[in-house]
Design an enzyme around this catalytic site. Structure first.
Site, PDB file in Angstrom:
ATOM      1  N   CYS A 108       5.454  -4.949  16.440  1.00 31.18           N
ATOM      2  CA  CYS A 108       5.025  -3.906  17.371  1.00 31.18           C
ATOM      3  C   CYS A 108       3.552  -4.155  17.669  1.00 31.18           C
ATOM      4  O   CYS A 108       2.759  -4.367  16.751  1.00 31.18           O
ATOM      5  CB  CYS A 108       5.255  -2.529  16.769  1.00 31.18           C
ATOM      6  SG  CYS A 108       6.995  -2.300  16.329  1.00 31.18           S
TER       7      CYS A 108
ATOM      8  N   GLY B 269       6.535  -2.078   6.611  1.00 24.28           N
ATOM      9  CA  GLY B 269       7.887  -2.606   6.669  1.00 24.28           C
ATOM     10  C   GLY B 269       8.878  -1.762   7.436  1.00 24.28           C
ATOM     11  O   GLY B 269       8.629  -0.608   7.757  1.00 24.28           O
ATOM     12  N   GLU B 270      10.015  -2.389   7.756  1.00 18.28           N
ATOM     13  CA  GLU B 270      11.097  -1.717   8.469  1.00 18.28           C
ATOM     14  C   GLU B 270      12.204  -1.398   7.451  1.00 18.28           C
ATOM     15  O   GLU B 270      12.929  -2.302   7.016  1.00 18.28           O
ATOM     16  CB  GLU B 270      11.607  -2.632   9.596  1.00 18.28           C
ATOM     17  CG  GLU B 270      12.898  -2.176  10.259  1.00 18.28           C
ATOM     18  CD  GLU B 270      12.892  -0.711  10.678  1.00 18.28           C
ATOM     19  OE1 GLU B 270      12.038  -0.318  11.488  1.00 18.28           O
ATOM     20  OE2 GLU B 270      13.739   0.044  10.178  1.00 18.28           O
TER      21      GLU B 270
ATOM     22  N   CYS C  73      -1.771   5.923   9.650  1.00 18.27           N
ATOM     23  CA  CYS C  73      -0.578   5.240  10.142  1.00 18.27           C
ATOM     24  C   CYS C  73      -0.947   3.931  10.817  1.00 18.27           C
ATOM     25  O   CYS C  73      -1.831   3.901  11.664  1.00 18.27           O
ATOM     26  CB  CYS C  73       0.126   6.045  11.224  1.00 18.27           C
ATOM     27  SG  CYS C  73       0.574   7.678  10.751  1.00 18.27           S
TER      28      CYS C  73
ATOM     29  N   SER D 168      10.536   5.552  15.792  1.00 18.89           N
ATOM     30  CA  SER D 168       9.319   5.105  16.468  1.00 18.89           C
ATOM     31  C   SER D 168       9.662   4.864  17.930  1.00 18.89           C
ATOM     32  O   SER D 168      10.052   3.774  18.310  1.00 18.89           O
ATOM     33  CB  SER D 168       8.813   3.810  15.824  1.00 18.89           C
ATOM     34  OG  SER D 168       8.315   4.083  14.543  1.00 18.89           O
ATOM     35  N   PHE D 169       9.525   5.907  18.739  1.00 17.33           N
ATOM     36  CA  PHE D 169      10.003   5.828  20.119  1.00 17.33           C
ATOM     37  C   PHE D 169       8.941   5.196  21.024  1.00 17.33           C
ATOM     38  O   PHE D 169       9.168   4.161  21.617  1.00 17.33           O
ATOM     39  CB  PHE D 169      10.400   7.227  20.600  1.00 17.33           C
ATOM     40  CG  PHE D 169      11.439   7.182  21.674  1.00 17.33           C
ATOM     41  CD1 PHE D 169      12.720   6.749  21.397  1.00 17.33           C
ATOM     42  CD2 PHE D 169      11.128   7.554  22.978  1.00 17.33           C
ATOM     43  CE1 PHE D 169      13.680   6.679  22.404  1.00 17.33           C
ATOM     44  CE2 PHE D 169      12.087   7.489  23.987  1.00 17.33           C
ATOM     45  CZ  PHE D 169      13.361   7.055  23.694  1.00 17.33           C
ATOM     46  N   HIS D 170       7.824   5.850  21.149  1.00 15.48           N
ATOM     47  CA  HIS D 170       6.572   5.284  21.687  1.00 15.48           C
ATOM     48  C   HIS D 170       6.535   4.923  23.167  1.00 15.48           C
ATOM     49  O   HIS D 170       5.458   4.599  23.678  1.00 15.48           O
ATOM     50  CB  HIS D 170       6.127   4.048  20.894  1.00 15.48           C
ATOM     51  CG  HIS D 170       5.959   4.271  19.428  1.00 15.48           C
ATOM     52  ND1 HIS D 170       5.379   5.395  18.908  1.00 15.48           N
ATOM     53  CD2 HIS D 170       6.306   3.512  18.359  1.00 15.48           C
ATOM     54  CE1 HIS D 170       5.364   5.313  17.592  1.00 15.48           C
ATOM     55  NE2 HIS D 170       5.930   4.196  17.216  1.00 15.48           N
TER      56      HIS D 170
ATOM     57  N   ASN E 155      -4.335   4.880  15.794  1.00 13.06           N
ATOM     58  CA  ASN E 155      -5.364   4.522  14.821  1.00 13.06           C
ATOM     59  C   ASN E 155      -5.773   3.079  15.047  1.00 13.06           C
ATOM     60  O   ASN E 155      -4.936   2.181  14.988  1.00 13.06           O
ATOM     61  CB  ASN E 155      -4.821   4.696  13.405  1.00 13.06           C
ATOM     62  CG  ASN E 155      -4.557   6.151  13.095  1.00 13.06           C
ATOM     63  OD1 ASN E 155      -5.410   6.998  13.318  1.00 13.06           O
ATOM     64  ND2 ASN E 155      -3.364   6.450  12.630  1.00 13.06           N
TER      65      ASN E 155
ATOM     66  N   GLU F  92       0.832  -1.199   0.000  1.00 12.23           N
ATOM     67  CA  GLU F  92       0.000   0.000   0.000  1.00 12.23           C
ATOM     68  C   GLU F  92       0.864   1.246   0.000  1.00 12.23           C
ATOM     69  O   GLU F  92       1.929   1.298   0.604  1.00 12.23           O
ATOM     70  CB  GLU F  92      -0.931  -0.029   1.212  1.00 12.23           C
ATOM     71  CG  GLU F  92      -2.047  -1.035   0.987  1.00 12.23           C
ATOM     72  CD  GLU F  92      -2.884  -1.328   2.217  1.00 12.23           C
ATOM     73  OE1 GLU F  92      -4.095  -1.478   2.076  1.00 12.23           O
ATOM     74  OE2 GLU F  92      -2.327  -1.406   3.322  1.00 12.23           O
TER      75      GLU F  92
ATOM     76  N   CYS G 185       3.645   8.415   1.231  1.00 13.33           N
ATOM     77  CA  CYS G 185       4.085   7.460   2.247  1.00 13.33           C
ATOM     78  C   CYS G 185       4.286   6.122   1.539  1.00 13.33           C
ATOM     79  O   CYS G 185       3.333   5.532   1.037  1.00 13.33           O
ATOM     80  CB  CYS G 185       3.012   7.364   3.326  1.00 13.33           C
ATOM     81  SG  CYS G 185       3.413   6.185   4.611  1.00 13.33           S
TER      82      CYS G 185
ATOM     83  N   CYS H  90       5.938  -7.029   7.776  1.00 11.13           N
ATOM     84  CA  CYS H  90       7.075  -6.598   8.590  1.00 11.13           C
ATOM     85  C   CYS H  90       7.424  -7.755   9.510  1.00 11.13           C
ATOM     86  O   CYS H  90       6.537  -8.409  10.050  1.00 11.13           O
ATOM     87  CB  CYS H  90       6.688  -5.362   9.412  1.00 11.13           C
ATOM     88  SG  CYS H  90       8.066  -4.642  10.326  1.00 11.13           S
TER      89      CYS H  90
ATOM     90  N   SER I 249      11.614   6.402   8.553  1.00 19.17           N
ATOM     91  CA  SER I 249      11.184   6.075   9.908  1.00 19.17           C
ATOM     92  C   SER I 249      11.631   4.659  10.265  1.00 19.17           C
ATOM     93  O   SER I 249      11.391   3.716   9.516  1.00 19.17           O
ATOM     94  CB  SER I 249       9.659   6.175  10.005  1.00 19.17           C
ATOM     95  OG  SER I 249       9.219   5.730  11.275  1.00 19.17           O
TER      96      SER I 249
ATOM     97  N   CYS J 133       0.627  -2.152  15.930  1.00 13.60           N
ATOM     98  CA  CYS J 133       0.711  -1.899  14.486  1.00 13.60           C
ATOM     99  C   CYS J 133       0.053  -3.023  13.685  1.00 13.60           C
ATOM    100  O   CYS J 133       0.365  -4.198  13.881  1.00 13.60           O
ATOM    101  CB  CYS J 133       2.176  -1.753  14.079  1.00 13.60           C
ATOM    102  SG  CYS J 133       2.403  -1.597  12.302  1.00 13.60           S
TER     103      CYS J 133
HETATM  104  N1  SAH Z   1       8.695   0.302  10.444  1.00  5.28           N
HETATM  105  C1  SAH Z   1       8.941   1.695  10.524  1.00  5.28           C
HETATM  106  C2  SAH Z   1       8.136   2.505   9.542  1.00  5.28           C
HETATM  107  C3  SAH Z   1       6.692   2.149   9.339  1.00  5.28           C
HETATM  108  S1  SAH Z   1       5.585   2.482  10.626  1.00  5.28           S
HETATM  109  C4  SAH Z   1       8.717   2.182  11.919  1.00  5.28           C
HETATM  110  O1  SAH Z   1       8.195   1.455  12.736  1.00  5.28           O
HETATM  111  O2  SAH Z   1       9.113   3.314  12.210  1.00  5.28           O
HETATM  112  C5  SAH Z   1       5.292   4.237  10.508  1.00  5.28           C
HETATM  113  C6  SAH Z   1       4.823   4.876  11.820  1.00  5.28           C
HETATM  114  O3  SAH Z   1       3.450   4.541  12.109  1.00  5.28           O
HETATM  115  C7  SAH Z   1       5.630   4.404  12.990  1.00  5.28           C
HETATM  116  O4  SAH Z   1       5.968   5.464  13.868  1.00  5.28           O
HETATM  117  C8  SAH Z   1       4.660   3.480  13.673  1.00  5.28           C
HETATM  118  O5  SAH Z   1       5.015   3.291  15.005  1.00  5.28           O
HETATM  119  C9  SAH Z   1       3.352   4.177  13.475  1.00  5.28           C
HETATM  120  N2  SAH Z   1       2.188   3.328  13.715  1.00  5.28           N
HETATM  121  C10 SAH Z   1       2.104   1.995  13.540  1.00  5.28           C
HETATM  122  N3  SAH Z   1       0.870   1.551  13.872  1.00  5.28           N
HETATM  123  C11 SAH Z   1       0.159   2.626  14.267  1.00  5.28           C
HETATM  124  C12 SAH Z   1      -1.196   2.819  14.701  1.00  5.28           C
HETATM  125  N4  SAH Z   1      -2.042   1.807  14.772  1.00  5.28           N
HETATM  126  N5  SAH Z   1      -1.589   4.064  15.004  1.00  5.28           N
HETATM  127  C13 SAH Z   1      -0.739   5.107  14.895  1.00  5.28           C
HETATM  128  N6  SAH Z   1       0.543   4.985  14.494  1.00  5.28           N
HETATM  129  C14 SAH Z   1       0.992   3.762  14.170  1.00  5.28           C
HETATM  130 FE1  SF4 Z   2       7.038  -3.013  11.587  1.00  2.00          FE
HETATM  131 FE2  SF4 Z   2       7.084  -0.327  11.980  1.00  2.00          FE
HETATM  132 FE3  SF4 Z   2       4.781  -1.744  12.287  1.00  2.00          FE
HETATM  133 FE4  SF4 Z   2       6.759  -2.020  14.055  1.00  2.00          FE
HETATM  134  S1  SF4 Z   2       5.572  -0.134  13.652  1.00  2.00           S
HETATM  135  S2  SF4 Z   2       5.562  -3.703  13.152  1.00  2.00           S
HETATM  136  S3  SF4 Z   2       8.572  -1.841  12.772  1.00  2.00           S
HETATM  137  S4  SF4 Z   2       5.936  -1.469  10.391  1.00  2.00           S
END
Ligand code: SAH
Ligand code: SF4
Length: 394
Positions: A139, A194-195, A370, A248-250, A327, A115, A128, A135, A226, A142
């Protein structure tokens, strides 16, 4: 390199098998393009010039048909068509959100789908893009992380997403026309599926092509990669790609980050912060973005906000903090923090002297926001139990 091995051993790039053994010219570096031309009969003496010409046709003008490359001799054009193709991912579906966000589902080799999301704003248009199908990381918040099927995208498939969007936005200039400075597609973020740092070489080659001044020519400052925190690859990102970095600190404690972003078990918060503190490009004008997803009752307390600032200050990292309202997706184990909570959190960060924009949720009605990305035909869901045990919850 860290002695710790990367988590992903099972990811491979499977090169596209093309009809009649033709080679796809998309995604090759200039050197690779030159080599492949020579291999297929271009005289060595002419190869540099031909590379430049073909490069411009592909990346500056968006031409996919050798017959249209009018500054090449007819016989040479025919020879090219016999040996090569210029191929990008095929658009399967295209959805347009109420807010103008466009989501494309693209098919790539092997019947996989990725996508791609285009987000128009007043002063820019951001694409994007994805770097992998699925991936390997898991996480826990995600959607992409619940997808079982994974393969790395090729450089052609990565830069091809940008070319596909330019097709749809009708943004290729016509030969002879003046250069358009106000671009619909002005920025790229590697924040799709993906990463990206687990597919380093292909992401690098694709972004180098997107930056090339004789082609798509996006500034490196308009590309943001990212990562969830693949520490050994972070310095390389500055050196070999030169783009901006988002992390992606979180979470602000290892205990919570181990669950939300399990790669933290390999490289913890302290190791990550050290890598960021020495990111060669980081400066006040090129700050590192800390992405922070707001999860109700999990990571959104005042103490978290203070701890986050403390981490960044302790390491003197030029930073801005991008707060992302969570989201939701079907079966997600979390809830989004309330607007009041998000504002209070943002305010603490702002008072400490850091920018703390709250990311606007875009394209939610078409599941393009996201973390909602996951291709429709690959809904081979892991079970909730599996997700939880991999995330260390079970
Ligand atoms: N794998 C990489 C890039 C893709 S994710 C990474 O993790 O950084 C892109 C961003 O969307 C990341 O910051 C991720 O943490 C965030 N993200 C993933 N799932 C989400 C969700 N359900 N709601 C909001 N942000 C989310
Ligand atoms: Fe992969 Fe990024 Fe989603 Fe984590 S947040 S599962 S690294 S795509």
């Amino acid at each position: 390199m860290s002695p710790k091995a990367p988590i992903t051993q099972d990811v491979m790039t499977i090169p596209r098998k093309l009809p009649e053994g033709k080679v796809n010219l998309v995604g090759l570096t200039r050197d690779q393009l030159r080599e492949v031309l020579i291999e297929h009969g271009t005289p060595e003496k002419q190869a540099k010039m031909r590379t430049g010409q073909i490069w411009q046709w592909i990346y500056q003008w968006g031409v996919r048909d050798f017959a249209l490359m009018t500054n090449l001799a007819k016989a040479y054009r025919a020879q090219l068509a016999e040996n090569f193709v210029i191929e990008i991912p095929e658009v399967v579906t295209r959805q347009v959100s109420e807010d103008g966000t466009r989501k494309y589902l693209c098919r790539i080799a092997g019947g996989h789908e990725v996508e791609v999301v285009y987000i128009p704003e007043d002063d820019r248009g951001t694409l994007c893009i994805s770097s992998q199908v699925g991936c390997t990381l898991t996480c826990s918040f995600c959607h992409t992380g619940t997808q079982k099927l994974v393969r790395n995208l090729t450089a052609a498939e990565i830069v091809g997403q940008v070319m596909m969007a330019r097709d749809d936005l009708e943004e290729w200039p016509t030969p002879g026309a003046p250069k358009d400075e106000t671009r619909l597609l002005s920025n790229i973020v590697l924040m799709g599926m993906g990463e990206p740092l687990y597919n380093f070489e292909n992401v690098r080659d694709a972004m180098k092509i997107a930056m090339d001044p004789e082609g798509i020519s996006l500034s490196r400052r308009r590309i943001t990669l990212s990562t969830s925190g693949v520490v050994p690859e972070i310095a390389r990102t500055a050196e070999e790609i030169g783009c901006l970095l988002a992390i992606s600190f979180h979470a602000t404690t290892d205990e919570t980050r181990d669950v939300l972003v399990p790669i933290n078990k390999r490289w913890n918060i302290e190791e990550l912060l050290q890598a960021l503190a020495s990111y060669p490009n980081a400066s006040n004008s090129e700050r590192i973005t800390f992405e922070y997803v707001m999860l109700d009752g999990v990571n959104d307390s005042d103490e978290d906000a203070h701890r986050l600032i403390e981490h960044i200050k302790r390491h003197k990292i030029p930073a801005k903090i991008n707060l992302i309202p969570f989201n939701e997706w079907p079966g997600a184990p979390y809830k989004r923090s309330s607007n009041n909570r998000i504002r209070a959190f943002a305010n603490i960060i702002y008072q400490a002297g850091y920018a703390s924009p709250i990311r606007k949720t875009r394209g939610e009605d078409i599941m393009a926001a996201c973390g909602q990305l996951k291709s429709a035909t690959e809904r081979a869901r892991k079970s909730r139990k599996q997700i939880e045990s991999e995330a260390g919850l079970g």
